[in-house]
Design a protein around this motif. Structure first.
Motif: not given
Length: 335
Positions: A103-108
């Motif tokens: 999964m592509q993700m980030g701090l959000g």
């Protein structure tokens, strides 16, 4: 975290995430391709918000580079939006042992696990790689009366509840934390900010172009095409130094506002994948990172290289989790 308002950040929603009963469909993965130097096959990369946003752009760019550089073939990118990314997170956690999925993700997504009270957490996933960092931007539609960031701040301070600010993430995500920290930096009570949440940049942009909000706060890369076409104007970027892709746009610091805010994006996999599957992902992404095609994309999109993998990325995620929890607690959005 630094003493001044600075956060390495990229999406959340105040809603209880219902665990989607997507049964784990772990597939037997063959690591021989990576070992033999052949392209990896069968990889699937989930984007946990709508098409057109920062996660989506990053995932599809990475997939294309891996294909073009013959690092992987048939990489499938698909969207599973909802609840600031935690619907996708729940799916990843449900897919225990599936080494073909990531999964592509980030701090959000980190923030979303708190504000949406998600049952799934990032600590349950397998950290693969942190990929990029990206500065935020304060953006207005072309017909906006605000020509400079000072114009906007003056109007905002006079009527904080009357000027709606939109972001491509829910409460707890970077596009929410940015205007909250900006408000604090210019003397506005963050609780007075009229924040409108959109599920990714793909939904934020039409709202901005349609003047449904006074200004937007998001990663600057999501607006480059519209900046070039003259549809939107960037009043300021949130980086330490000016951005090459937006040479005429000042930083907040250069505009007299003491705030630096930087977003980040990375990739995680389901729990309990094999060491061989983890190696396939890390090897493929490392080759992608080292390729001239990826370096071209970094320059084109104004992304900052921030590549780390495995345990080092896991340590970073733990630090980010604590930092975001602290900020959200101060805003009254986390217990």
């Amino acid at each position: 975290m630094r003493s001044r308002p600075m956060l390495w950040v990229t999406t959340a929603l105040v809603a209880l995430v219902t665990a989607t009963a997507c049964g784990a469909t772990a597939e037997k993965s063959d690591s021989s391709n990576a070992d033999s130097g052949k392209p990896a096959t069968g990889l699937r990369l989930m984007v946990p918000n709508t098409a057109g946003g920062g996660y989506d752009t990053t995932a599809r760019t990475a997939a294309k580079v891996m294909e073009d550089a013959k690092i992987a073939t048939g990489v499938q990118v698909f969207n599973l939006p909802g609840a600031g990314g935690t619907v996708g997170l729940q799916r990843i956690v449900n897919e225990k042992g599936n080494g073909k999925l990531a999964m592509q993700m980030g701090l959000g997504v980190v923030g979303a696990t708190y504000t949406s009270k998600s049952k799934a957490t990032l600590t349950q996933t397998t950290p693969i790689a942190k990929m990029i960092e990206e500065a935020g931007a304060i953006v207005v539609p072309k017909n906006s009366p605000y020509k400079t960031i000072q114009d906007l701040v003056t109007a905002w301070k006079a009527n904080p509840k009357g000027l709606a600010v939109g972001g491509g993430s829910s409460p707890g995500g970077p596009d929410h934390l940015l205007p909250m920290q900006l408000a604090q930096a210019v003397g506005i009570n963050p609780k007075d900010v009229n924040f409108v949440s959109y599920d990714g940049g793909g939904e934020l942009l039409p709202a901005l172009l349609g003047s449904k909000i006074a200004f937007g706060a998001s990663g600057f890369g999501e607006f480059l095409d519209q900046v070039e076409s003259g549809q939107v104007r960037v009043l300021a970027v949130t980086s330490e130094k000016p951005i090459d892709a937006l040479k005429d746009v000042p930083t907040l610091k250069d505009s007299g506002i003491d705030l630096v805010f930087t977003n980040w994006r990375g990739i995680v996999a389901p729990p309990e994948i094999s060491d061989a599957d983890k190696k396939v992902w890390i090897d493929a992404l490392t080759k992608m990172h080292d390729s001239p095609e990826w370096k071209t994309e970094l320059t084109k999109r104004g992304w900052t290289d921030a590549f780390v993998t495995g345990a080092e990325f896991g340590t970073f995620l733990t630090e980010q989790d604590k930092a975001v929890a602290d900020i959200l607690t101060k805003l009254g959005l986390a217990a």
